[in-house]
Design a protein around this motif. Structure first.
Motif, PDB file in Angstrom:
ATOM      1  N   ASP A  82       4.116 -10.546   3.962  1.00  0.00           N
ATOM      2  CA  ASP A  82       2.954 -10.526   5.047  1.00  0.00           C
ATOM      3  C   ASP A  82       2.815  -9.062   5.670  1.00  0.00           C
ATOM      4  O   ASP A  82       3.168  -8.999   7.026  1.00  0.00           O
ATOM      5  CB  ASP A  82       3.260 -11.654   6.017  1.00  0.00           C
ATOM      6  N   ALA A  83       2.134  -8.295   4.948  1.00  0.00           N
ATOM      7  CA  ALA A  83       1.900  -6.857   5.342  1.00  0.00           C
ATOM      8  C   ALA A  83       0.996  -6.923   6.878  1.00  0.00           C
ATOM      9  O   ALA A  83       1.078  -6.305   7.651  1.00  0.00           O
ATOM     10  CB  ALA A  83       1.299  -6.045   4.575  1.00  0.00           C
ATOM     11  N   ASN A  84       0.284  -8.222   6.943  1.00  0.00           N
ATOM     12  CA  ASN A  84      -0.576  -8.131   8.001  1.00  0.00           C
ATOM     13  C   ASN A  84       0.057  -8.287   9.389  1.00  0.00           C
ATOM     14  O   ASN A  84      -0.205  -7.781  10.213  1.00  0.00           O
ATOM     15  CB  ASN A  84      -1.739  -9.246   7.836  1.00  0.00           C
ATOM     16  N   ASP A  87       1.361  -5.266  10.815  1.00  0.00           N
ATOM     17  CA  ASP A  87       0.319  -3.989  10.805  1.00  0.00           C
ATOM     18  C   ASP A  87      -0.154  -4.323  12.384  1.00  0.00           C
ATOM     19  O   ASP A  87      -1.339  -4.518  12.425  1.00  0.00           O
ATOM     20  CB  ASP A  87      -0.754  -4.246   9.736  1.00  0.00           C
ATOM     21  N   PRO A  97       1.282  -0.135   7.181  1.00  0.00           N
ATOM     22  CA  PRO A  97       1.912  -0.034   5.758  1.00  0.00           C
ATOM     23  C   PRO A  97       1.743   1.066   4.970  1.00  0.00           C
ATOM     24  O   PRO A  97       0.511   1.682   4.827  1.00  0.00           O
ATOM     25  CB  PRO A  97       1.603  -1.249   5.236  1.00  0.00           C
ATOM     26  N   ARG A 100      -0.051  -1.459   0.470  1.00  0.00           N
ATOM     27  CA  ARG A 100      -0.390  -2.891   0.649  1.00  0.00           C
ATOM     28  C   ARG A 100      -1.251  -3.233  -0.695  1.00  0.00           C
ATOM     29  O   ARG A 100      -2.174  -2.537  -0.963  1.00  0.00           O
ATOM     30  CB  ARG A 100      -1.267  -3.073   1.958  1.00  0.00           C
ATOM     31  N   GLY A 105       3.497  -5.753   1.491  1.00  0.00           N
ATOM     32  CA  GLY A 105       3.322  -4.270   1.975  1.00  0.00           C
ATOM     33  C   GLY A 105       4.580  -3.590   2.081  1.00  0.00           C
ATOM     34  O   GLY A 105       5.753  -4.187   2.128  1.00  0.00           O
ATOM     35  N   VAL A 107       6.795  -1.159   4.592  1.00  0.00           N
ATOM     36  CA  VAL A 107       6.664  -0.919   5.944  1.00  0.00           C
ATOM     37  C   VAL A 107       8.062  -0.592   6.379  1.00  0.00           C
ATOM     38  O   VAL A 107       8.954  -0.616   5.555  1.00  0.00           O
ATOM     39  CB  VAL A 107       6.283  -2.249   6.821  1.00  0.00           C
TER      40      VAL A 107
END
Length: 178
Positions: A82-84, A87, A97, A100, A105, A107
């Motif tokens: 869950d890159a969001n 972020d 990231p 993505r 992603g 990170v």
């Protein structure tokens, strides 16, 4: 479809044969036998070999070009689903990231190393780098290219080797004049 057309299609489905044809490194008889067995070409291997020779004449020669890019590494990255969530927009550039794709992603805060190249890079440069990393037995867990940057994420212990491999790959990126 003719045997020649089927042979061309089989070569396109196996890009390593196309590259070897372009470079003039193919034993046509061996490649024809391999294609007959693995690509299910219904034809005599001698006829397939002749089709390979004719196809080679239509292909551009295998050439490479050097790319100008700065290659660095960043240790301590990870791949998250869950890159969001990672972020957070608090102004810290480390929160954004490096790469993505969909919801995943790359990170800060992991046990991997990111190899970053900025400059004259594109998907062809990334493909060349990935091929060389695979040949050097460096596992890549994430990779991408966009704009003037590319990223390859590797195990931390492979970071220094991966930098050298990516630098060498950028010195000889295959071109495709087709």
């Amino acid at each position: 479809m003719s045997l020649a057309a089927e042979t061309r299609e089989a070569v396109r489905a196996n890009p390593f044969i196309r590259d070897a044809l372009r470079a003039g490194l193919v034993n046509h008889s061996a490649a024809a036998t391999w294609l007959a067995e693995r690509a299910d070409l219904d034809g005599d291997p001698d006829a397939i070999a002749a089709a390979l020779r004719r196809f080679r004449e239509d292909l551009p020669a295998y050439e490479t070009e050097a790319r100008t890019a700065s290659v660095t590494m960043r240790s301590g990255v990870g791949v998250v689903d869950d890159a969001n969530a990672a972020d957070a927009d608090d102004g810290d550039p480390g929160d954004v990231p490096l790469l993505r794709v969909g919801g995943a992603g790359v990170v800060d805060g992991g046990d991997r190393t990111a190899i970053l190249a900025a400059g004259d890079v594109d998907p062809a440069a990334l493909a060349g780098a990935l091929g060389r990393l695979a040949a050097a037995d460096v596992g890549v867990v994430a990779a991408g290219a966009a704009g003037d940057a590319l990223v390859c994420v590797v195990p931390r212990r492979d970071g220094a080797s991966a930098v050298r491999v990516v630098e060498a790959a950028l010195d000889a990126v295959p071109t495709d004049a087709e």
